[in-house]
Structure formats: C-alpha cells, structure tokens
Design a protein around this motif. Structure first.
Motif, PDB file in Angstrom:
ATOM      1  N   ARG A 218      38.012   5.338   1.944  1.00 55.16           N
ATOM      2  CA  ARG A 218      39.289   5.030   2.577  1.00 55.16           C
ATOM      3  C   ARG A 218      39.043   4.827   4.078  1.00 55.16           C
ATOM      4  O   ARG A 218      38.011   5.252   4.615  1.00 55.16           O
ATOM      5  N   PRO A 219      40.009   4.196   4.779  1.00 53.54           N
ATOM      6  CA  PRO A 219      39.774   3.838   6.185  1.00 53.54           C
ATOM      7  C   PRO A 219      39.284   4.987   7.084  1.00 53.54           C
ATOM      8  O   PRO A 219      38.359   4.772   7.877  1.00 53.54           O
ATOM      9  N   ALA A 223      35.875   4.685   9.188  1.00 49.02           N
ATOM     10  CA  ALA A 223      35.948   4.680  10.662  1.00 49.02           C
ATOM     11  C   ALA A 223      35.084   5.803  11.245  1.00 49.02           C
ATOM     12  O   ALA A 223      34.380   5.609  12.243  1.00 49.02           O
ATOM     13  N   PHE A 224      35.120   6.969  10.600  1.00 49.14           N
ATOM     14  CA  PHE A 224      34.351   8.105  11.124  1.00 49.14           C
ATOM     15  C   PHE A 224      32.843   7.847  11.001  1.00 49.14           C
ATOM     16  O   PHE A 224      32.082   8.038  11.954  1.00 49.14           O
ATOM     17  N   ALA A 326      35.776  14.860  12.917  1.00 51.49           N
ATOM     18  CA  ALA A 326      36.136  14.234  11.634  1.00 51.49           C
ATOM     19  C   ALA A 326      37.628  14.432  11.369  1.00 51.49           C
ATOM     20  O   ALA A 326      38.324  13.501  10.925  1.00 51.49           O
ATOM     21  N   GLU A 327      38.133  15.623  11.661  1.00 49.81           N
ATOM     22  CA  GLU A 327      39.564  15.896  11.429  1.00 49.81           C
ATOM     23  C   GLU A 327      40.434  14.980  12.276  1.00 49.81           C
ATOM     24  O   GLU A 327      41.518  14.572  11.853  1.00 49.81           O
ATOM     25  N   GLY A 332      44.443  11.029  11.555  1.00 47.79           N
ATOM     26  CA  GLY A 332      45.023   9.859  12.215  1.00 47.79           C
ATOM     27  C   GLY A 332      45.423  10.117  13.657  1.00 47.79           C
ATOM     28  O   GLY A 332      46.376   9.526  14.153  1.00 47.79           O
ATOM     29  N   ARG A 333      44.699  11.026  14.347  1.00 48.87           N
ATOM     30  CA  ARG A 333      45.041  11.260  15.754  1.00 48.87           C
ATOM     31  C   ARG A 333      44.711  10.025  16.580  1.00 48.87           C
ATOM     32  O   ARG A 333      43.823   9.244  16.246  1.00 48.87           O
TER      33      ARG A 333
END
Ligand code: FDP
Length: 344
Positions: A218-219, A223-224, A326-327, A332-333
């Motif tokens: 998933r995105p 991204a991470f 990662a969080e 979504g921060r």
C-alpha cells in the motif's frame, strides 16, 4: 557485577530473589522452556542425519504445510509441560484449539503461548529458525478457561522471549526487568549468560521486509521504503537491506544491530502474516524492554486486545527512531510533521 557465564537456571534464581513474593513457578517455566530448547536444538543440529526433514502431509490452521520439525517442536513443548504442574493451557501456532493439560490445571497458574518452529521455510535449507514464547497469568472466576482468559493484551505478559537456532543456539527473554541472552554450550548442555541487559540502538542502518510483496504494498509502505532507499548522506541513507525470512532471525539482528523489520498489511494480506499472540506480542515485549518500539503503524502492539487465537497483525518493530518514522508514514502525518524526524 559481571554475570557473564552464569547458567540460565542460576540467573533465574537470582532474578527471583529480587521478587520476595515469587513462588518459583515462573522460574521453573523458564527452565522448562530451556529444556525444550535443548531438545529441539539437538535435533536441529543433526537435521540432515536424523529422519526429521520434509513435510508431514498435513496442513495447519493457517493453511500452511506442516513440516516434520514443526510437529516435533510442538510435541516437545507438550511433553515438557505435561504433568509439570505449571501450565494449564498451551496455545500454539500448530494447534487450532488450545491444548489443556488438565493434570496441571488445579495448580498451574499460567498459560503458555508459543510458535514452536518459526521460519519453517528455512528448515530444509539449513537456514536459521527459532521458537517464540509468551507466558500469561490465568484469570480467576468465570473467565478462567474462556476466550477472555487467552485474549489479554501484550501488556499483561509476564515473561516472553525466543530461541534462535543459528550458528549457535541462543535463548533471549525478558520478565520485565531487561532483556538477557543465553548461549547454549552443547559440550555441557547448559545455557550460559552471553548477552547482558540488551539495548537496541536508537536507530539503525538496515531495513528488513519481503520486497517480493512490493506489487501488493500500500502507498505508506512504498513511500517509507522508498524514503529509506533515497541517497542522503546527511541522514545516513540509503539504508541497507537484510531479509532472512525467519522472524526470529530478522528480529534478533534488528535487536542487536538496530534498524527496522516490517511485515505490514498489503493488498494480498490485509492484516499482514504474523500472528499477534505468539509472534508479534512476545517480540514487542522484548523490544520495548530493550528500549525499542513495536507498532502496527498506527497502534502500539502491546495495547492490542486480541479477538482470535490465531489473529494476524501488521508488525513494524525495531529501533525507536526508525519505528517512529515509519509511524509518521503509516499514520499519514504531513511533510512538516515528518520534518521533526529529518535526522533519519
Ligand atoms: P514461515 O512462514 O517460514 O514460518 O511466521 C511465519 C514466517 O515464516 C516468519 O518467520 C517470517 O518472518 C515470515 O513468515 C516470512 O514470510 P514471507 O515468506 O511471506 O516473507
């Protein structure tokens, strides 16, 4: 005092002295887990010689082929705890339902959760494998022997740890006062203290994830991982990649060297692959005791209330700085909020 070389049994007794109300039962459970580890280790080290490789022909509750060593390790735990007076119920990855050791239930105050042989796909290729365990108190009253008794969050664990059958056999555990590792000396058949008060580095340089699942990511996962692979010498990126495919082995490296291990939910496995009660929660307890973190990406693993014995959960675990970053991605921060972790 330098305690290196202390036997597991003696170390447990010393720990017990720090708790004057302790009855010694928990210490005996750990000693028995050590015994199961020695029995399994002996067979693992001779796996190509004794008739233990290959599959049994049956399929477990997760739809996975049961390897003969899976079954052997599971049975070893049943044998070691049968008639021990210690544990009333065993919950194992290899058993669909909890196994009651009724002969123990009048006095046994604990429930043992375990994955007898973690990393089964490594068995036949002489790769590293392990065992994961977690001990909970039984509940009193009506809740005893019910699902409620087994569905306690990871914060309620009294002891948790793992055994890694690698170039040597190591037992790592926490009882809530730090993390200790004991290496098996096969010449005397004893686990000796080799890793005292293990602390995970605040951040690492390694990420560990099955990249073959990339098309299903998933995105936030994509991204991470892309972020970790970007070149930025100032923040020590790119990270390097390691993936053994046996949770215990990937976790142990992460614990000692720092970095991050992820088995997130994806489009194929929405809640990931790893099991909460006997994989994620015990390792989460160990990593937190070593100064690290364990999260689903949005929630602390130890706070999760199980709803199923074999429940799967996304797992992100390792160095505190790496898991916090990662969080940021998984929750979504915003970019500005992420900036506070810019060091990484
Ligand atoms: P395995 O199926 O070989 O027993 O718990 C299951 C587990 O191994 C973990 O040890 C390991 O981290 C993970 O699955 C590997 O899964 P993938 O092959 O999907 O990467």
């Amino acid at each position: 005092m330098n305690m290196k070389g202390l036997t597991l049994t003696r170390h447990i007794l010393l720990e017990q002295r720090a708790h004057p109300t302790a009855t010694g039962e928990l210490s005996t459970i750990l000693t028995q887990i050590g015994l199961a580890a020695k029995i399994i280790s002996r067979v693992v080290s001779r796996a190509g010689l004794v008739d233990i490789l290959g599959v049994t022909g049956s399929v477990n509750v997760h739809g996975e082929e049961v390897k003969r060593l899976d079954e052997y390790a599971n049975q070893t735990f049943i044998n070691v705890f049968g008639h021990s007076g210690l544990v009333c119920t065993l919950v194992s990855e290899e058993m669909e339902k909890p196994r009651h050791l009724s002969e123990n239930c009048s006095q046994g105050k604990y429930t043992l959760f375990f994955d007898p042989l973690d990393g089964s796909s490594n068995i036949d290729v002489n790769g590293t494998i392990g065992t994961i365990f977690s001990v909970h108190h039984r509940l009193r009253g009506d809740l005893h022997g019910s699902e409620k008794e087994w569905f306690q969050p990871g914060t309620q664990q009294v002891v948790a740890g793992y055994i890694i059958y690698g170039s040597s056999t190591l037992l790592v555990y926490t009882a809530g006062t730090g993390v200790y590792g004991f290496t098996l000396d096969p010449s005397i058949g004893e686990f000796l203290l080799s890793h005292e008060r293990i602390r995970v580095p605040p951040r690492g340089k390694t990420y560990s994830i099955n990249e073959g699942n990339g098309p299903y990511w998933r995105p936030p996962t994509r991204a991470f991982i892309d972020h970790l692979k970007q070149k930025d010498p100032e923040s020590d990126r790119p990270y390097t990649s390691r993936y053994v495919g046996a949770l215990v082995a990937d976790f142990h490296r992460t614990l000692l060297k720092g970095g991050i291990f992820l088995y997130p939910g994806d489009d194929k496995n929405p809640t990931g692959k790893l099991r909460l009660l006997y994989e994620a929660a015990p390792l989460a307890y160990v990593i937190e005791q070593a100064g690290g973190r364990a999260s689903t990406g949005t929630e602390r693993i130890l706070d999760i209330h199980p709803v199923d014995l074999h429940q799967k959960i996304p797992l992100i675990i390792g160095s505190p700085v790496d898991v916090a970053l990662a969080e940021d991605f998984f929750s979504g921060r915003t970019a500005q909020e992420k900036d506070r972790s810019k060091r990484v």
